[in-house]
Scaffold this active site. Structure first.
Site, PDB file in Angstrom:
ATOM      1  N   TYR A 119      -2.369 -20.692   4.559  1.00  0.00           N
ATOM      2  CA  TYR A 119      -1.566 -21.914   4.504  1.00  0.00           C
ATOM      3  C   TYR A 119      -1.189 -22.241   5.941  1.00  0.00           C
ATOM      4  O   TYR A 119      -0.608 -21.402   6.633  1.00  0.00           O
ATOM      5  CB  TYR A 119      -0.307 -21.710   3.659  1.00  0.00           C
ATOM      6  CG  TYR A 119      -0.585 -21.631   2.174  1.00  0.00           C
ATOM      7  CD1 TYR A 119      -1.035 -20.455   1.585  1.00  0.00           C
ATOM      8  CD2 TYR A 119      -0.411 -22.740   1.352  1.00  0.00           C
ATOM      9  CE1 TYR A 119      -1.298 -20.392   0.215  1.00  0.00           C
ATOM     10  CE2 TYR A 119      -0.660 -22.683  -0.016  1.00  0.00           C
ATOM     11  CZ  TYR A 119      -1.103 -21.509  -0.573  1.00  0.00           C
ATOM     12  OH  TYR A 119      -1.357 -21.452  -1.922  1.00  0.00           O
TER      13      TYR A 119
ATOM     14  N   HIS B 219      -6.341 -11.010  -5.233  1.00  0.00           N
ATOM     15  CA  HIS B 219      -5.828 -11.065  -3.855  1.00  0.00           C
ATOM     16  C   HIS B 219      -4.449 -10.410  -3.787  1.00  0.00           C
ATOM     17  O   HIS B 219      -3.574 -10.712  -4.577  1.00  0.00           O
ATOM     18  CB  HIS B 219      -5.719 -12.523  -3.384  1.00  0.00           C
ATOM     19  CG  HIS B 219      -7.022 -13.056  -2.886  1.00  0.00           C
ATOM     20  ND1 HIS B 219      -7.105 -14.125  -2.031  1.00  0.00           N
ATOM     21  CD2 HIS B 219      -8.292 -12.658  -3.106  1.00  0.00           C
ATOM     22  CE1 HIS B 219      -8.387 -14.368  -1.747  1.00  0.00           C
ATOM     23  NE2 HIS B 219      -9.124 -13.495  -2.402  1.00  0.00           N
TER      24      HIS B 219
ATOM     25  N   LYS C  32       0.974 -23.926  -8.505  1.00  0.00           N
ATOM     26  CA  LYS C  32       1.722 -23.652  -9.737  1.00  0.00           C
ATOM     27  C   LYS C  32       1.275 -24.495 -10.943  1.00  0.00           C
ATOM     28  O   LYS C  32       1.651 -24.189 -12.072  1.00  0.00           O
ATOM     29  CB  LYS C  32       3.225 -23.885  -9.503  1.00  0.00           C
ATOM     30  CG  LYS C  32       3.860 -22.891  -8.560  1.00  0.00           C
ATOM     31  CD  LYS C  32       3.981 -21.537  -9.208  1.00  0.00           C
ATOM     32  CE  LYS C  32       4.132 -20.432  -8.199  1.00  0.00           C
ATOM     33  NZ  LYS C  32       3.292 -19.291  -8.390  1.00  0.00           N
TER      34      LYS C  32
HETATM   35  C1  PHB Z   1      -7.292 -24.191  -4.348  1.00  0.00           C
HETATM   36  O1  PHB Z   1      -8.015 -23.217  -4.122  1.00  0.00           O
HETATM   37  O2  PHB Z   1      -7.767 -25.250  -4.764  1.00  0.00           O
HETATM   38  C2  PHB Z   1      -5.840 -24.083  -4.078  1.00  0.00           C
HETATM   39  C3  PHB Z   1      -5.322 -22.862  -3.701  1.00  0.00           C
HETATM   40  C4  PHB Z   1      -3.974 -22.738  -3.434  1.00  0.00           C
HETATM   41  C5  PHB Z   1      -3.155 -23.848  -3.543  1.00  0.00           C
HETATM   42  C6  PHB Z   1      -3.674 -25.075  -3.928  1.00  0.00           C
HETATM   43  C7  PHB Z   1      -5.029 -25.193  -4.192  1.00  0.00           C
HETATM   44  O3  PHB Z   1      -1.838 -23.737  -3.237  1.00  0.00           O
END
Ligand code: PHB
Ligand code: APR
Length: 418
Positions: A203, A75, A299
């Site tokens: 997000y 990505h 992280k």
């Molecule tokens: C996930 O895909 O489980 C995932 C992705 C990004 C994050 C936390 C969890 O910040």
């Protein structure tokens, strides 16, 4: 009691322990992994799924990246949704071409376990009453498996046994310092075999709380909702989950969202936690045994693998060249990186979640900060360089030459405009 000898006893068969085992094996160093759960249990745990370049590189070094190369989704960007508007952060452009790879931690674990089985490496699963002894002098580990007692003599112990493990718990409190922040909410996660709502992660900062749209593949999605920590999974039917997710999305995403039955649903608490130091004589802590981050920013796994990068280098240097340098530097090297990743995860959590205790002033300040980050190249760059992962080893001379170069630009600019 059976007595065994090895060079390194690794406690815990999560990604940290398994990766360390594989890197030591590649370097010809003997080790044994001791795990309290069954192999099936370990291989089926659902965790996050974003790999930084450092993790990808270490998995290649360990020789376990075939599936990652085949099925991982690189990505170049992530999106942040606020005020019904999505903003793309162009990770690659802002970081000189860096990317992250979407590949589940569950798959990383399975790939490492598969390689371990093929190499016929020794592991004790379902080990009971695991105890570590004499880690300041002549370390050994004791355990019971199927009613039979074992003692494993070793030169070093790697404590890769997670937050609730026995290693950190065995260190006297006056020998370490811990730092902790517990957040007053959890993440309710759902895994479903439906196509992701968008090609990149979103997000979501909303008045109703945080949400995250993530994925495991082009046909499997992973979604999260911020929920009160007192909620239980039973309170959340699939319908209720999808409904609330829609309530936090923008109109476009709402229209694109494909829903379906959940194949996993769980609530994870959020915590920031750091132990100092990370080495106690011949015992090293690595991964979740030493530190926890809230999942915002993904992280956790990447910090665990970077600890293992430092630890495997240190042990290999010791066994191959008799050098103590990496061992002596282990804790400081890890912690320098850990604190920065902790800061980023804490900051992003703070910025994107709704806290019951926040005043309208706090809320407006956060909104202003988020708007600043999204509207400024400097703000976006800060987010992007932390998201793709800070350098494994910081070379401050690079930083100096960068600063000098920008000083030069500044002076040229000043001269031409005067
Ligand atoms: C996930 O895909 O489980 C995932 C992705 C990004 C994050 C936390 C969890 O910040
Ligand atoms: N004896 C043996 N094994 C133990 C013991 C014990 N007393 N206690 C815990 N373990 C095992 C756990 O069962 C688990 O399999 O140690 C392992 C630790 O693995 P993880 O919790 O996955 O931790 P780590 O390998 O450090 O990976 C960090 O996992 O939790 C996520 O966000 C975190 O992504 C990060 C990654």
């Amino acid at each position: 009691m059976d007595i065994l000898d090895t060079q390194v006893a690794i406690i815990g068969s999560g990604p940290a322990g398994l990766l360390l085992g594989q890197l030591l094996y590649k370097a010809g160093i003997e080790h044994i992994i001791i795990e309290r759960q069954s192999a099936e249990y370990v291989a089926s745990r659902i965790r996050a799924g974003i790999l930084e370049q450092i993790t990808v590189d270490l998995l290649h070094k360990a020789g376990v990246a075939d599936n990652l190369d085949k099925y991982g989704l690189p990505h170049d960007g992530v999106e942040i949704l606020t005020n019904n508007q999505r903003h793309r952060i162009d990770l690659s452009q802002l970081t000189g071409g860096k990317q992250v790879v979407v590949y589940g931690q569950t798959e990383v674990t399975k790939d490492l376990m598969e390689a371990r089985q093929q190499a016929n490496l020794r592991s004790f699963y379902q080990a009971e009453d695991v105890q570590i002894h004499d880690y300041e002098s002549s370390p050994y580990v004791t355990l019971v498996q199927n009613g039979h007692s074992y003692r494993i003599n070793c030169q070093f112990i790697a404590g890769c046994d997670g937050f609730h493990g026995v290693c950190r718990a065995s260190i006297p409190e006056d020998k370490m310092q811990t730092f902790e922040k517990v957040y007053p909410f959890g993440w309710l996660g759902v895994l479903a075999d439906v196509p992701p709502v968008a090609p990149e992660l979103i997000y979501v900062q909303s008045e109703r709380g945080f949400a995250l749209c993530s994925m495991r593949s082009n046909t499997r999605s992973r979604y999260y909702l911020q929920v009160p920590i007192t909620d239980t999974v039973e309170q959340w039917s699939d319908e209720a989950f999808w409904e609330e997710l829609k309530n936090r999305l923008d109109d476009d995403s709402k229209a694109n969202l494909v829903t379906g039955p959940s194949i996993e649903k769980s609530i994870a608490p959020l915590r920031s936690f750091i132990t100092e130091p990370m080495r106690f004589g011949k015992l090293f802590l690595a991964g979740d045994a030493a530190h926890i981050v809230p999942p915002t920013g993904a992280k956790g796994l990447n910090l665990a693998t970077s600890d293992i990068g430092f630890l495997s280098d240190a042990l290999i240097e010791y066994f191959q060249n008799g050098s103590n340098e990496g061992i002596d530097q282990y804790s400081a090297r890890c912690l320098a990186r850990v604190w920065k990743a902790e800061r980023f995860s804490w900051w992003l959590t703070h910025l994107l979640h709704r806290f019951d205790t926040e005043t309208e002033f706090d809320h407006r300040m956060k909104q202003a900060e988020l708007n600043y980050v999204l509207e400024s190249v400097a703000g976006q760059t800060t987010l992007a360089e932390n998201y793709v992962g800070l350098p494994f080893k910081v070379d401050r001379s690079d930083l100096k030459s960068h600063v000098l170069a920008s000083d030069k630009t500044e002076s040229i600019h000043l001269t031409s405009s005067s």
